[in-house]
Design a protein around this motif. Structure first.
Motif, PDB file in Angstrom:
ATOM      1  N   LEU A 260       0.815  -1.217   0.000  1.00  0.00           N
ATOM      2  CA  LEU A 260       0.000   0.000   0.000  1.00  0.00           C
ATOM      3  C   LEU A 260       0.846   1.263   0.000  1.00  0.00           C
ATOM      4  O   LEU A 260       0.590   2.198  -0.768  1.00  0.00           O
ATOM      5  CB  LEU A 260      -0.942   0.016   1.206  1.00  0.00           C
ATOM      6  N   LEU A 261       1.853   1.326   0.861  1.00  0.00           N
ATOM      7  CA  LEU A 261       2.601   2.573   1.042  1.00  0.00           C
ATOM      8  C   LEU A 261       3.147   3.152  -0.263  1.00  0.00           C
ATOM      9  O   LEU A 261       3.052   4.369  -0.483  1.00  0.00           O
ATOM     10  CB  LEU A 261       3.726   2.364   2.053  1.00  0.00           C
ATOM     11  N   PRO A 262       3.708   2.347  -1.179  1.00  0.00           N
ATOM     12  CA  PRO A 262       4.205   2.928  -2.432  1.00  0.00           C
ATOM     13  C   PRO A 262       3.114   3.558  -3.296  1.00  0.00           C
ATOM     14  O   PRO A 262       3.426   4.349  -4.201  1.00  0.00           O
ATOM     15  CB  PRO A 262       4.842   1.730  -3.151  1.00  0.00           C
ATOM     16  N   MET A 263       1.850   3.247  -3.030  1.00  0.00           N
ATOM     17  CA  MET A 263       0.749   3.824  -3.798  1.00  0.00           C
ATOM     18  C   MET A 263       0.338   5.199  -3.279  1.00  0.00           C
ATOM     19  O   MET A 263      -0.405   5.915  -3.948  1.00  0.00           O
ATOM     20  CB  MET A 263      -0.489   2.915  -3.726  1.00  0.00           C
ATOM     21  N   LEU A 264       0.807   5.565  -2.094  1.00  0.00           N
ATOM     22  CA  LEU A 264       0.333   6.774  -1.427  1.00  0.00           C
ATOM     23  C   LEU A 264       1.291   7.937  -1.617  1.00  0.00           C
ATOM     24  O   LEU A 264       2.475   7.755  -1.868  1.00  0.00           O
ATOM     25  CB  LEU A 264       0.125   6.510   0.066  1.00  0.00           C
ATOM     26  N   THR A 265       0.761   9.135  -1.485  1.00  0.00           N
ATOM     27  CA  THR A 265       1.566  10.354  -1.518  1.00  0.00           C
ATOM     28  C   THR A 265       1.395  11.079  -0.186  1.00  0.00           C
ATOM     29  O   THR A 265       0.572  10.687   0.652  1.00  0.00           O
ATOM     30  CB  THR A 265       1.103  11.278  -2.653  1.00  0.00           C
ATOM     31  N   ASP A 266       2.152  12.152  -0.005  1.00  0.00           N
ATOM     32  CA  ASP A 266       2.007  12.930   1.228  1.00  0.00           C
ATOM     33  C   ASP A 266       0.580  13.444   1.388  1.00  0.00           C
ATOM     34  O   ASP A 266       0.089  13.595   2.513  1.00  0.00           O
ATOM     35  CB  ASP A 266       2.984  14.110   1.220  1.00  0.00           C
ATOM     36  N   ASP A 267      -0.090  13.727   0.283  1.00  0.00           N
ATOM     37  CA  ASP A 267      -1.455  14.270   0.349  1.00  0.00           C
ATOM     38  C   ASP A 267      -2.475  13.225   0.755  1.00  0.00           C
ATOM     39  O   ASP A 267      -3.554  13.568   1.248  1.00  0.00           O
ATOM     40  CB  ASP A 267      -1.860  14.857  -1.014  1.00  0.00           C
ATOM     41  N   THR A 268      -2.172  11.950   0.515  1.00  0.00           N
ATOM     42  CA  THR A 268      -3.158  10.905   0.794  1.00  0.00           C
ATOM     43  C   THR A 268      -2.888  10.174   2.107  1.00  0.00           C
ATOM     44  O   THR A 268      -3.746   9.434   2.574  1.00  0.00           O
ATOM     45  CB  THR A 268      -3.198   9.877  -0.351  1.00  0.00           C
ATOM     46  N   MET A 269      -1.725  10.372   2.705  1.00  0.00           N
ATOM     47  CA  MET A 269      -1.437   9.717   3.976  1.00  0.00           C
ATOM     48  C   MET A 269      -2.316  10.314   5.073  1.00  0.00           C
ATOM     49  O   MET A 269      -2.418  11.543   5.199  1.00  0.00           O
ATOM     50  CB  MET A 269       0.025   9.917   4.352  1.00  0.00           C
ATOM     51  N   PRO A 270      -2.969   9.482   5.876  1.00  0.00           N
ATOM     52  CA  PRO A 270      -3.786  10.022   6.966  1.00  0.00           C
ATOM     53  C   PRO A 270      -2.932  10.758   7.987  1.00  0.00           C
ATOM     54  O   PRO A 270      -1.806  10.349   8.285  1.00  0.00           O
ATOM     55  CB  PRO A 270      -4.431   8.769   7.583  1.00  0.00           C
ATOM     56  N   GLU A 271      -3.463  11.845   8.491  1.00  0.00           N
ATOM     57  CA  GLU A 271      -2.715  12.668   9.441  1.00  0.00           C
ATOM     58  C   GLU A 271      -3.685  13.263  10.456  1.00  0.00           C
ATOM     59  O   GLU A 271      -4.758  13.741  10.092  1.00  0.00           O
ATOM     60  CB  GLU A 271      -1.993  13.798   8.700  1.00  0.00           C
ATOM     61  N   LEU A 272      -3.297  13.215  11.716  1.00  0.00           N
ATOM     62  CA  LEU A 272      -4.131  13.826  12.747  1.00  0.00           C
ATOM     63  C   LEU A 272      -3.719  15.290  12.837  1.00  0.00           C
ATOM     64  O   LEU A 272      -2.941  15.694  13.688  1.00  0.00           O
ATOM     65  CB  LEU A 272      -3.944  13.118  14.096  1.00  0.00           C
ATOM     66  N   ASP A 273      -4.282  16.092  11.917  1.00  0.00           N
ATOM     67  CA  ASP A 273      -3.954  17.516  11.882  1.00  0.00           C
ATOM     68  C   ASP A 273      -5.080  18.310  12.540  1.00  0.00           C
ATOM     69  O   ASP A 273      -6.062  17.747  13.043  1.00  0.00           O
ATOM     70  CB  ASP A 273      -3.704  17.983  10.444  1.00  0.00           C
ATOM     71  N   ASN A 274      -4.952  19.625  12.534  1.00  0.00           N
ATOM     72  CA  ASN A 274      -5.940  20.462  13.202  1.00  0.00           C
ATOM     73  C   ASN A 274      -7.321  20.334  12.575  1.00  0.00           C
ATOM     74  O   ASN A 274      -8.344  20.421  13.270  1.00  0.00           O
ATOM     75  CB  ASN A 274      -5.497  21.925  13.168  1.00  0.00           C
ATOM     76  N   ASP A 275      -7.365  20.150  11.256  1.00  0.00           N
ATOM     77  CA  ASP A 275      -8.662  20.024  10.588  1.00  0.00           C
ATOM     78  C   ASP A 275      -9.427  18.804  11.093  1.00  0.00           C
ATOM     79  O   ASP A 275     -10.596  18.907  11.495  1.00  0.00           O
ATOM     80  CB  ASP A 275      -8.467  19.912   9.066  1.00  0.00           C
ATOM     81  N   SER A 276      -8.782  17.643  11.054  1.00  0.00           N
ATOM     82  CA  SER A 276      -9.481  16.436  11.480  1.00  0.00           C
ATOM     83  C   SER A 276      -9.727  16.435  12.984  1.00  0.00           C
ATOM     84  O   SER A 276     -10.736  15.901  13.458  1.00  0.00           O
ATOM     85  CB  SER A 276      -8.694  15.188  11.062  1.00  0.00           C
ATOM     86  N   LEU A 277      -8.826  17.060  13.730  1.00  0.00           N
ATOM     87  CA  LEU A 277      -9.024  17.146  15.177  1.00  0.00           C
ATOM     88  C   LEU A 277     -10.286  17.927  15.519  1.00  0.00           C
ATOM     89  O   LEU A 277     -11.097  17.492  16.355  1.00  0.00           O
ATOM     90  CB  LEU A 277      -7.805  17.789  15.833  1.00  0.00           C
ATOM     91  N   VAL A 278     -10.489  19.070  14.879  1.00  0.00           N
ATOM     92  CA  VAL A 278     -11.669  19.869  15.201  1.00  0.00           C
ATOM     93  C   VAL A 278     -12.937  19.173  14.710  1.00  0.00           C
ATOM     94  O   VAL A 278     -14.007  19.304  15.326  1.00  0.00           O
ATOM     95  CB  VAL A 278     -11.547  21.305  14.642  1.00  0.00           C
TER      96      VAL A 278
END
Length: 348
Positions: A263-281
């Motif tokens: 899976l990882l080679p199919m992903l980019t920085d934009d598609t990797m899940p991240e617990l950022d401020n947007d998803s946190l709120v």
């Protein structure tokens, strides 16, 4: 059910589609499915992120149609079962028949947590075609445990073999999960499932809480891929459950390899899940991720912090399909702010 304590359903090729704008190719789906089958995953779910029929201008066009995805995945599965997702009002009987023809084993029927009554015919259709039918109660944080139970009983009556508590916005705390899953486990005669999102960083913890409260089937995605901050990370979940003493079918190292090498080679920085401020709120407010982009735009229009708008929307209990309310809420908030400023100046 398997002979394991807990059945694991991998959602990388369904919920994970949200993270990649539904752009997995059939070939990529086949590679992921093959790796999960080799790792002895219990179930793999394949659909557009919003279920069969979701590929549209409203929900985003997928890279291929359902038939192409199923044709790619089915030959890769030996012992792993195949699930598809159906949302009443989006998926159709024709798509269900296609899934049956292609070899699906399960259909999971998802409704808003207070709208189980719209699924009666869909369970009938699935049962007639000989598939295992599961019911999913989305945004379960928006209803009391007693209301979740009432809705779950409707799905049980319609023919569901399992009903899921869905933390679609990643808004639940472990106690919220225990209360809902525990009540369903006590009162239903069918299996209970749990589906986590990680917007508050609780995807694994909440899944454990659900299992401890009686859930026997749970979801996850490789690398945690999914909407918002993603789902419970499957390779982590398998390892944690083994350490906790649960019997699970998937091979820990095999699932790790599927995530890292396939899976990882199919992903980019934009598609990797991240617990950022947007998803946190979003998790804090309990609002579905479809509201985020519109709220940012409206926040700029009214010179408001979009986080404050999202919290207000969460307090109002908005659900998917009510995005048109964002502008009205922002206009009211902007008006209230102006009124408060005027009152303050008058007092001075």
């Amino acid at each position: 059910m398997t002979d394991s304590d807990v059945r694991l359903i991998d959602m990388t090729l369904r919920d994970g589609m949200h993270a990649v704008d539904h752009q997995f190719t059939p070939e990529q789906m086949a590679d992921v499915a093959s790796a999960l089958d080799e790792a002895n995953m219990d179930v793999v779910e394949v659909s557009h992120g919003d279920g069969m029929g979701g590929s549209s201008i409203n929900y985003g066009f997928a890279a291929a149609d359902t038939e192409a995805y199923l044709d790619a995945v089915v030959p890769e599965l030996t012992d792993t079962r195949l699930s598809v997702l159906l949302l009443p009002g989006i998926g159709t009987v024709e798509e269900l028949d296609l899934a049956v023809e292609k070899g699906a084993d399960m259909c999971r029927i998802a409704t808003h947590v207070t709208e189980a009554d719209v699924s009666a015919e869909h369970f009938e259709f699935v049962e007639e075609r000989g598939l295992e039918a599961n019911g999913l109660l989305m945004l379960s944080h928006m209803a009391s445990p007693e209301t979740v139970l009432e809705q779950a009983k409707l799905m049980e009556e319609y023919g569901a073999e399992a009903v899921y508590v869905m933390d679609s916005a990643g808004a639940m705390l472990p106690q919220d999960v225990r209360e809902r899953v525990g009540l369903l486990s006590e009162e239903l005669s069918i299996d209970v499932g749990f589906h986590a999102h990680n917007n508050l960083g609780l995807g694994i913890g909440n899944t454990l809480a659900g299992i401890e409260a009686g859930a026997t089937t749970v979801d996850g995605c490789l690398r945690g891929l999914g909407a918002g901050s993603g789902n419970a990370q499957m390779e982590v979940l398998v390892g944690v459950l083994e350490k906790a003493g649960y019997d699970v079918s998937p091979d820990f190292f095999g699932v790790m390899d599927a995530a890292e090498d396939v899976l990882l080679p199919m992903l980019t920085d934009d598609t990797m899940p991240e617990l950022d401020n947007d998803s946190l709120v979003l998790g804090y407010a309990g609002v579905y991720s479809s509201f985020l982009r519109h709220t940012r735009r409206v926040g700029e229009q009214f010179d408001l912090d979009p986080r404050e708008i999202l919290v207000e929307l969460g307090d109002m209990g908005v659900v998917g399909g009510q995005e048109d309310m964002i502008t009205d809420v922002a206009a009211r908030m902007a008006g209230d702010d102006k009124a408060a400023t005027a009152d303050s100046e008058a007092d001075d």
